[in-house]
Design a protein around this motif. Structure first.
Motif, PDB file in Angstrom:
ATOM      1  N   SER A 190       0.844  -1.214   0.000  1.00  0.00           N
ATOM      2  CA  SER A 190       0.000   0.000   0.000  1.00  0.00           C
ATOM      3  C   SER A 190       0.867   1.247   0.000  1.00  0.00           C
ATOM      4  O   SER A 190       0.539   2.245  -0.647  1.00  0.00           O
ATOM      5  CB  SER A 190      -0.905   0.038   1.237  1.00  0.00           C
ATOM      6  N   ASP A 191       1.988   1.194   0.732  1.00  0.00           N
ATOM      7  CA  ASP A 191       2.899   2.354   0.770  1.00  0.00           C
ATOM      8  C   ASP A 191       3.437   2.672  -0.620  1.00  0.00           C
ATOM      9  O   ASP A 191       3.437   3.823  -1.058  1.00  0.00           O
ATOM     10  CB  ASP A 191       4.087   2.061   1.704  1.00  0.00           C
ATOM     11  N   ALA A 192       3.891   1.627  -1.311  1.00  0.00           N
ATOM     12  CA  ALA A 192       4.463   1.838  -2.642  1.00  0.00           C
ATOM     13  C   ALA A 192       3.400   2.352  -3.606  1.00  0.00           C
ATOM     14  O   ALA A 192       3.643   3.272  -4.401  1.00  0.00           O
ATOM     15  CB  ALA A 192       5.073   0.532  -3.157  1.00  0.00           C
ATOM     16  N   LYS A 193       2.196   1.779  -3.512  1.00  0.00           N
ATOM     17  CA  LYS A 193       1.118   2.221  -4.409  1.00  0.00           C
ATOM     18  C   LYS A 193       0.732   3.670  -4.118  1.00  0.00           C
ATOM     19  O   LYS A 193       0.451   4.447  -5.037  1.00  0.00           O
ATOM     20  CB  LYS A 193      -0.100   1.298  -4.257  1.00  0.00           C
ATOM     21  N   ALA A 194       0.747   4.051  -2.852  1.00  0.00           N
ATOM     22  CA  ALA A 194       0.390   5.431  -2.491  1.00  0.00           C
ATOM     23  C   ALA A 194       1.408   6.413  -3.068  1.00  0.00           C
ATOM     24  O   ALA A 194       1.052   7.488  -3.556  1.00  0.00           O
ATOM     25  CB  ALA A 194       0.318   5.567  -0.968  1.00  0.00           C
ATOM     26  N   LEU A 195       2.684   6.029  -3.033  1.00  0.00           N
ATOM     27  CA  LEU A 195       3.730   6.911  -3.582  1.00  0.00           C
ATOM     28  C   LEU A 195       3.586   7.051  -5.090  1.00  0.00           C
ATOM     29  O   LEU A 195       3.696   8.154  -5.643  1.00  0.00           O
ATOM     30  CB  LEU A 195       5.122   6.360  -3.245  1.00  0.00           C
ATOM     31  N   ALA A 196       3.332   5.928  -5.751  1.00  0.00           N
ATOM     32  CA  ALA A 196       3.166   5.974  -7.214  1.00  0.00           C
ATOM     33  C   ALA A 196       1.955   6.838  -7.563  1.00  0.00           C
ATOM     34  O   ALA A 196       2.025   7.685  -8.468  1.00  0.00           O
ATOM     35  CB  ALA A 196       3.014   4.559  -7.771  1.00  0.00           C
ATOM     36  N   ALA A 197       0.868   6.673  -6.820  1.00  0.00           N
ATOM     37  CA  ALA A 197      -0.346   7.460  -7.089  1.00  0.00           C
ATOM     38  C   ALA A 197      -0.102   8.945  -6.823  1.00  0.00           C
ATOM     39  O   ALA A 197      -0.684   9.809  -7.482  1.00  0.00           O
ATOM     40  CB  ALA A 197      -1.493   6.947  -6.219  1.00  0.00           C
ATOM     41  N   ALA A 198       0.787   9.248  -5.877  1.00  0.00           N
ATOM     42  CA  ALA A 198       1.078  10.649  -5.539  1.00  0.00           C
ATOM     43  C   ALA A 198       1.995  11.301  -6.572  1.00  0.00           C
ATOM     44  O   ALA A 198       2.207  12.505  -6.534  1.00  0.00           O
ATOM     45  CB  ALA A 198       1.706  10.723  -4.153  1.00  0.00           C
ATOM     46  N   GLY A 199       2.579  10.484  -7.452  1.00  0.00           N
ATOM     47  CA  GLY A 199       3.397  11.060  -8.530  1.00  0.00           C
ATOM     48  C   GLY A 199       4.893  10.873  -8.366  1.00  0.00           C
ATOM     49  O   GLY A 199       5.663  11.477  -9.128  1.00  0.00           O
ATOM     50  N   ALA A 200       5.315  10.052  -7.386  1.00  0.00           N
ATOM     51  CA  ALA A 200       6.759   9.778  -7.269  1.00  0.00           C
ATOM     52  C   ALA A 200       7.236   9.180  -8.588  1.00  0.00           C
ATOM     53  O   ALA A 200       6.551   8.335  -9.170  1.00  0.00           O
ATOM     54  CB  ALA A 200       7.016   8.805  -6.118  1.00  0.00           C
ATOM     55  N   TYR A 201       8.414   9.601  -9.069  1.00  0.00           N
ATOM     56  CA  TYR A 201       8.865   9.110 -10.381  1.00  0.00           C
ATOM     57  C   TYR A 201       9.596   7.768 -10.271  1.00  0.00           C
ATOM     58  O   TYR A 201       9.811   7.081 -11.273  1.00  0.00           O
ATOM     59  CB  TYR A 201       9.739  10.150 -11.090  1.00  0.00           C
ATOM     60  N   ARG A 212       3.145  -4.307  -9.302  1.00  0.00           N
ATOM     61  CA  ARG A 212       1.907  -3.577  -9.001  1.00  0.00           C
ATOM     62  C   ARG A 212       2.007  -2.061  -9.106  1.00  0.00           C
ATOM     63  O   ARG A 212       1.011  -1.378  -8.900  1.00  0.00           O
ATOM     64  CB  ARG A 212       1.430  -3.948  -7.593  1.00  0.00           C
ATOM     65  N   VAL A 213       3.190  -1.545  -9.322  1.00  0.00           N
ATOM     66  CA  VAL A 213       3.293  -0.095  -9.529  1.00  0.00           C
ATOM     67  C   VAL A 213       3.826   0.164 -10.942  1.00  0.00           C
ATOM     68  O   VAL A 213       4.534  -0.674 -11.508  1.00  0.00           O
ATOM     69  CB  VAL A 213       4.192   0.606  -8.468  1.00  0.00           C
ATOM     70  N   SER A 214       3.482   1.314 -11.479  1.00  0.00           N
ATOM     71  CA  SER A 214       3.859   1.574 -12.879  1.00  0.00           C
ATOM     72  C   SER A 214       5.105   2.443 -12.988  1.00  0.00           C
ATOM     73  O   SER A 214       5.517   2.812 -14.084  1.00  0.00           O
ATOM     74  CB  SER A 214       2.698   2.241 -13.603  1.00  0.00           C
ATOM     75  N   VAL A 215       5.714   2.806 -11.855  1.00  0.00           N
ATOM     76  CA  VAL A 215       6.956   3.589 -11.907  1.00  0.00           C
ATOM     77  C   VAL A 215       8.124   2.668 -11.531  1.00  0.00           C
ATOM     78  O   VAL A 215       7.907   1.610 -10.920  1.00  0.00           O
ATOM     79  CB  VAL A 215       6.906   4.813 -10.948  1.00  0.00           C
ATOM     80  N   PRO A 216       9.361   3.061 -11.887  1.00  0.00           N
ATOM     81  CA  PRO A 216      10.504   2.186 -11.582  1.00  0.00           C
ATOM     82  C   PRO A 216      10.684   1.942 -10.082  1.00  0.00           C
ATOM     83  O   PRO A 216      10.551   2.872  -9.285  1.00  0.00           O
ATOM     84  CB  PRO A 216      11.707   2.972 -12.129  1.00  0.00           C
ATOM     85  N   THR A 217      10.985   0.681  -9.734  1.00  0.00           N
ATOM     86  CA  THR A 217      11.385   0.359  -8.365  1.00  0.00           C
ATOM     87  C   THR A 217      12.900   0.146  -8.386  1.00  0.00           C
ATOM     88  O   THR A 217      13.439  -0.458  -9.317  1.00  0.00           O
ATOM     89  CB  THR A 217      10.700  -0.921  -7.854  1.00  0.00           C
ATOM     90  N   ILE A 218      13.548   0.663  -7.361  1.00  0.00           N
ATOM     91  CA  ILE A 218      15.009   0.566  -7.290  1.00  0.00           C
ATOM     92  C   ILE A 218      15.348  -0.068  -5.949  1.00  0.00           C
ATOM     93  O   ILE A 218      15.025   0.495  -4.897  1.00  0.00           O
ATOM     94  CB  ILE A 218      15.648   1.955  -7.454  1.00  0.00           C
TER      95      ILE A 218
END
Ligand code: KIV
Length: 305
Positions: free
Chosen positions: A168-179, A197-203
Motif C-alpha cells: 500500500s505504501d508503494a502504491k500510495a507513492l506511485a499514485a502521488a506522482g513519485a517518479y 503492481r506499480v507503474s513507476v521504476p522500483t530501485i
C-alpha cells in the motif's frame, strides 16, 4: 557530451526492461567517477551522515549538510541524474516545510530531484511537491530515518500485515506522482510483487533482483570500511586496503628520506642560482638591485610543473 539522464529516460528503461543503475556519491570526485562509470542516477544520500560524517545514524544530518555535499556532487556529474535526500526533520513537519526545504535543495545544489522516506504518511507531501514541479523519488521498506521506531536496520515486510502495508505504501507513492521508489531491505518475493503492481521504476537495495534497478552505497561496494559489511552489498573492490596500503608506503618513504626524489622536485637555472647565492642574507634590498639587474640577462625559467 552525452545527453543528461532525465526521469523520462528512467521510466523508458523500466518500460523496456533495461535495468537502472544508481549509486551514492557525496562530493565532486565520487560523483565524477560514478558519472564516468556510466551510472544512470547518483544519490547524494543522507547515509552521508554515517559513511562520510561519522555519525551512528542518518538522524543528525541537516539540510545544510545535504546542500553542501549535493552541490559538490552536481559539479562532478555531467550525465547522471542527481537526486538529493531530504534529511530527517526537513519534511516530516508537513508539506509546507517540505516545499521550503525541497525548493532550497533544488535551487542551491542544481540537482534534478529529491528523495524522501515514507509511504502513505508521505504521500500528500509527495503530491504537493510534484504538483509544484519538483520530481520526487520515494523510499519505503527500511527507512533509516525511522530507525528508532523500526528497532534497527532489519528486513521489512516479513509478516502478512507488514507486507500488505508495504504494498500500500508503494502504491500510495506511485499514485502521488513519485517518479521512482527505492525499496530497502525487502524480501525478494515481496519486492517483485510491488514491482509488478506499480507503474513507476522500483530501485532495490537489499530487495533482490526482480526490481527495475539497483542502488548501493559507495563505501559498501568499494570496500572502504572493514567494519561495515552489509549482507546485501557485494564488495566489487577493496579500495580501503589499497588506500591504507598506499598511505603506509607514503609515510615510510618520507621517514626513510626516499620521497621526494629529483624526479618529484623542481630546479632553477644554474646561472640565476649563482647570482642569488652572491646576495648575502644580511644584504639590504637596495644592494640587491645590482644582482637583480644582472639577473635580467639570465632568464629564470618558469616553474616547471
Ligand atoms: O541515504 C542513502 O544512501 C539511501 C540509500 C540507502 C538508498 O537512502
Amino acid at each position: 557530451m552525452a545527453k543528461p539522464v532525465t526521469i523520462l529516460d528512467l521510466q523508458k528503461k523500466r518500460d523496456e526492461g533495461t535495468p537502472i543503475t544508481m549509486v551514492t556519491a557525496y562530493d565532486y570526485p565520487t560523483a565524477r567517477m560514478a558519472d564516468e562509470a556510466g551510472v544512470d542516477l547518483i544519490l547524494v544520500g543522507d547515509t552521508l551522515g554515517m559513511v562520510v560524517l561519522g555519525y551512528d545514524s542518518t538522524l543528525p544530518v541537516t539540510v545544510e549538510d545535504m546542500i553542501h555535499h549535493g552541490r559538490a556532487a552536481v559539479r562532478g556529474a555531467k550525465r547522471a541524474h542527481v537526486v538529493v535526500d531530504m534529511p530527517f526533520g526537513s519534511y516530516q513537519g508537513g508539506w509546507q516545510q517540505a516545499m521550503e526545504n525541497a525548493t532550497r535543495i533544488l535551487k542551491e545544489t542544481g540537482c534534478g530531484s529529491v528523495k524522501l522516506e515514507g509511504g502513505q504518511r508521505s504521500a500528500e507531501t509527495v503530491a504537493r511537491l510534484v504538483e509544484a514541479g519538483i520530481p520526487v523519488m520515494g523510499h519505503v521498506g527500511l527507512t533509516p530515518q525511522s530507525v528508532n521506531q523500526t528497532g534497527g536496520f532489519r528486513v521489512q515486510g516479513k509478516t502478512p500485515r507488514d507486507a500488505v502495508h508495504l504494498i500500500s505504501d508503494a502504491k500510495a507513492l506511485a499514485a502521488a506522482g513519485a517518479y521512482a521508489i527505492v525499496l530497502e531491505l525487502v524480501p525478494t518475493a515481496l519486492s517483485h510483487m510491488i514491482t509488478q503492481r506499480v507503474s513507476v521504476p522500483t530501485i532495490g537495495i537489499g530487495a533482490g533482483p526482480f526490481v527495475n534497478g539497483q542502488v548501493q552505497v559507495w563505501h559498501d561496494i568499494l570496500g572502504m570500511y572493514d567494519d561495515l559489511r552489509p549482507k546485501h552489498a557485494r564488495r566489487f573492490a577493496e579500495v580501503g586496503d589499497v588506500i591504507r596500503g598506499a598511505l603506509r608506503e607514503y609515510v615510510e618513504a618520507v621517514r626513510a628520506g626516499e620521497f621526494p626524489t629529483a624526479r618529484e622536485s623542481f630546479y632553477m637555472d644554474e646561472r640565476a642560482l649563482d647570482l642569488i647565492r652572491r646576495m648575502t642574507p644580511d644584504q639590504d634590498m637596495s644592494q640587491a638591485e645590482q644582482v637583480l639587474s644582472e639577473l635580467q640577462d639570465a632568464p629564470v625559467p618558469g616553474i616547471d610543473r
